[in-house]
Motif scaffolding. Structure first.
Motif, PDB file in Angstrom:
ATOM      1  N   PHE A  37      45.192  37.628  36.765  1.00 21.41           N
ATOM      2  CA  PHE A  37      44.929  36.429  35.970  1.00 21.41           C
ATOM      3  C   PHE A  37      43.968  35.488  36.415  1.00 21.41           C
ATOM      4  N   THR A  38      43.079  34.764  35.665  1.00 22.13           N
ATOM      5  CA  THR A  38      42.464  33.341  36.235  1.00 22.13           C
ATOM      6  C   THR A  38      42.157  32.561  35.178  1.00 22.13           C
ATOM      7  N   ASP A  39      41.810  31.280  35.395  1.00 22.48           N
ATOM      8  CA  ASP A  39      41.236  30.574  34.359  1.00 22.48           C
ATOM      9  C   ASP A  39      39.718  30.023  34.522  1.00 22.48           C
ATOM     10  N   ASP A  40      38.935  30.886  35.668  1.00 21.63           N
ATOM     11  CA  ASP A  40      37.735  30.585  35.700  1.00 21.63           C
ATOM     12  C   ASP A  40      37.084  31.802  35.153  1.00 21.63           C
ATOM     13  N   PRO A  41      36.467  31.819  34.228  1.00 23.15           N
ATOM     14  CA  PRO A  41      35.975  33.121  33.407  1.00 23.15           C
ATOM     15  C   PRO A  41      34.509  33.283  33.867  1.00 23.15           C
ATOM     16  N   HIS A  42      33.936  32.661  34.657  1.00 18.64           N
ATOM     17  CA  HIS A  42      32.492  33.006  35.232  1.00 18.64           C
ATOM     18  C   HIS A  42      32.362  34.553  35.279  1.00 18.64           C
ATOM     19  N   PRO A  43      31.458  35.257  35.160  1.00 18.46           N
ATOM     20  CA  PRO A  43      31.328  36.665  35.086  1.00 18.46           C
ATOM     21  C   PRO A  43      31.131  37.036  36.600  1.00 18.46           C
ATOM     22  N   ARG A  44      30.714  36.085  37.729  1.00 17.88           N
ATOM     23  CA  ARG A  44      30.752  36.435  38.737  1.00 17.88           C
ATOM     24  C   ARG A  44      31.604  36.047  39.936  1.00 17.88           C
ATOM     25  N   ASN A  45      32.911  35.476  38.848  1.00 16.65           N
ATOM     26  CA  ASN A  45      34.406  35.220  39.828  1.00 16.65           C
ATOM     27  C   ASN A  45      34.843  36.548  39.978  1.00 16.65           C
ATOM     28  N   THR A  46      34.846  37.124  41.188  1.00  9.53           N
ATOM     29  CA  THR A  46      35.689  38.501  41.050  1.00  9.53           C
ATOM     30  C   THR A  46      36.923  38.411  41.787  1.00  9.53           C
ATOM     31  N   TYR A  47      37.232  36.994  42.141  1.00  8.40           N
ATOM     32  CA  TYR A  47      38.559  36.870  42.761  1.00  8.40           C
ATOM     33  C   TYR A  47      39.641  36.311  41.886  1.00  8.40           C
ATOM     34  N   GLY A  77      47.537  30.399  28.502  1.00  6.69           N
ATOM     35  CA  GLY A  77      45.984  29.532  28.848  1.00  6.69           C
ATOM     36  C   GLY A  77      45.381  30.442  30.028  1.00  6.69           C
ATOM     37  N   HIS A  78      45.606  31.581  30.234  1.00  8.59           N
ATOM     38  CA  HIS A  78      44.776  32.118  31.258  1.00  8.59           C
ATOM     39  C   HIS A  78      44.271  33.537  30.752  1.00  8.59           C
ATOM     40  N   TYR A  79      43.112  33.809  31.284  1.00  6.45           N
ATOM     41  CA  TYR A  79      42.628  35.193  31.188  1.00  6.45           C
ATOM     42  C   TYR A  79      43.401  36.317  31.946  1.00  6.45           C
ATOM     43  N   ILE A  80      43.925  37.422  31.338  1.00  9.36           N
ATOM     44  CA  ILE A  80      44.887  38.359  32.120  1.00  9.36           C
ATOM     45  C   ILE A  80      44.033  39.620  31.893  1.00  9.36           C
ATOM     46  N   ARG A  81      43.747  40.616  32.855  1.00 10.58           N
ATOM     47  CA  ARG A  81      43.131  41.727  32.627  1.00 10.58           C
ATOM     48  C   ARG A  81      43.904  42.674  33.507  1.00 10.58           C
ATOM     49  N   ILE A  82      43.764  43.904  32.931  1.00 11.30           N
ATOM     50  CA  ILE A  82      44.487  45.116  33.649  1.00 11.30           C
ATOM     51  C   ILE A  82      43.353  45.881  34.361  1.00 11.30           C
TER      52      ILE A  82
END
Lengths: 141, 324
Positions: A37-47, A77-82
């Motif tokens: 999960f993250t709340d920094d959705p920049h496409p280059r944010n891999t961390y 309020g976060h992006y979550i991915r699998i």
């Protein structure tokens, strides 16, 4: 602006049944499922931050779905991915990555222009949400 | 039969359902492969029948609460609890009550952590792995330690209870252990007791059943007794049962392992060439060399006692293990 990253991102958001079916597919291929999960959705944010450990010996999607529910509850309020890791060939690689949770409002990105020597222009992206609030409060409603 | 003709949807051929689910096959194999255990087999049949009927009722729209499937297996060591858990998982999977039908076997160590905050993730991790199948908690009473109120076992029990209640579709929990200690465990954890619908008791095997088990094990390994060896083994069982730490089929398996060692040594030491037949036969000598036939260890002068040695190196003879 709707964030489009990873697989299925141009489709409508997957329902829980569809997510479970995707996880089931991954497990059938013997891939390890991880939640991030993250709340920094920049496409280059891999961390992105990991939610628990990657689940290496699951037999059924129910376990991962439970972890996903916990993650959604703890990180609203976060992006979550699998992510699905494939370690079967001896090296590890992400085979599948898709977004399973996103904030209610996504303000999108601003195009930042920076003028360099000789009037050259450098372009970059900046997320409105990241610019306006510190980490953890960016998509708070 | 003079029953009135009913609409096709109103009559259900249970036998056909039974065949279709493929449960018959599992139950038949249960009967054929497991020696004895008649009450257990009857209980498994009852449970399978209940689940089958419930499934049909559900399809006909007859309201019934989803059956609670959590079970408790009680019995002495070596009476087939783990084996039956594997079969139970298969039956539940065929009937569609668990999706994958795998068994995750755990003990206290796998669920309870070493320090504060360690238990919950550990237990949840095990539960995640077991979802879609059966979680088999062996010696479940160790989870609860009344003498230490700060014990983390209670935390594991609470997480277990929560999942047993809320995610019945995802997971079936089977607790196993000695009858008396399980009873005490349930007394101090009434919540656990009320969530377990099926209590299955495993009786001890009789000597005849154990001998039959031994013969099947040997047949699986391509060994057999000769007539004298078979008689000696009956004697052995008689002696062994009276000794402490008797663990039914597990004791038999360990005894057979030691007899194979003795047979190998006997063939190895014998000067004559061996036939293929000799390699398969356990004789009375192999059986009777067991220390259970000798009340006091034989005192040998000047040479190492080979039979006694074999028993001494038996890894199962570590004193704290109760099942050798």
């Amino acid at each position: 602006m709707r964030l489009t990253q990873g697989a299925f991102s141009f489709l409508p958001d997957l329902t829980d049944t569809q997510i479970a079916a995707q996880i089931e597919y991954c497990l059938r291929k013997q891939w390890a499922v991880a939640i991030e999960f993250t709340d920094d959705p920049h496409p280059r944010n891999t961390y992105w931050s990991m939610w628990g450990h990657p689940m290496f010996d699951l037999a059924d999607a129910a376990g991962a779905m439970q972890a996903l529910r916990e993650c959604r509850e703890a990180q609203p309020g976060h992006y979550i991915r699998i992510n699905a890791f494939d370690s079967t060939p001896g090296w590890e690689s992400v085979r599948l990555s898709f977004i399973v949770g996103r904030p209610a409002v996504e303000p999108g990105f601003r195009l930042v222009r920076r003028e360099g020597p000789g009037r050259t222009l450098h372009y970059t992206l900046e997320s409105y949400a990241v610019g306006r609030q510190p980490e953890g409060e960016r998509y708070a409603t | 039969m003079t029953q009135p003709l009913a609409a096709p949807t109103d009559t259900i051929d249970l036998a056909a359902e039974y065949r279709e689910a493929g449960v018959a096959d599992v139950l038949d194999r249960l009967d054929a492969e497991l020696v004895g255990l008649a009450p257990v087999k009857r209980r498994v049949r009852e449970i399978a029948a209940l689940l089958l009927v419930d499934r049909v009722r559900e399809r006909l729209g007859l309201a019934s609460t989803p059956p609670s499937l959590h079970m408790c297996f009680t019995g002495n060591p070596g009476t087939g609890k783990t084996t039956l858990a594997l079969r139970m998982a298969e039956i539940l999977q065929r009937l569609g009550y668990v999706r994958k039908g795998h068994v995750v076997a755990v003990t206290r160590d796998d669920l309870v952590g070493q320090f504060i905050g360690h238990t919950a993730p550990k237990t949840k991790d095990v539960l995640k792995r077991a979802m879609g199948g059966v979680l088999f908690v062996d010696e479940a009473y160790y989870l609860f330690r009344p003498e230490n109120e700060k014990d983390y076992g209670q935390e594991a029990i609470e997480i277990l209870l929560q999942v047993m209640e809320n995610q019945r579709d995802d997971l079936v929990v089977i607790l196993a252990g000695y009858a008396d200690r399980m009873d005490r465990f349930f007394e101090s954890n009434p919540g656990m007791k009320s969530r377990i619908a099926h209590h299955v008791e495993f009786p001890d095997y009789s000597n005849a059943e154990l001998a039959q088990i031994a013969e099947r094990m040997l047949a699986d390994w391509n060994y057999r007794f000769d007539a004298a060896g078979r008689a000696a083994f009956d004697d052995y069982l008689h002696h062994r049962r009276a000794k402490p730490h008797f663990a039914n089929a597990r004791s038999v398996r360990n005894a057979l392992d030691r007899m194979r060692l003795r047979q190998a040594l006997r063939l190895f030491d014998g000067a004559t060439p061996v036939a293929a037949d000799d390699l398969q036969i356990l004789t009375a000598a192999d059986v009777r060399a067991s220390r259970h036939f000798h009340p006091t260890p034989p005192t040998l002068v000047g040479q190492a006692p080979p039979e006694a040695d074999i028993d001494a190196y038996d890894p199962d003879r570590i004193p704290e293990r109760s099942d050798y």
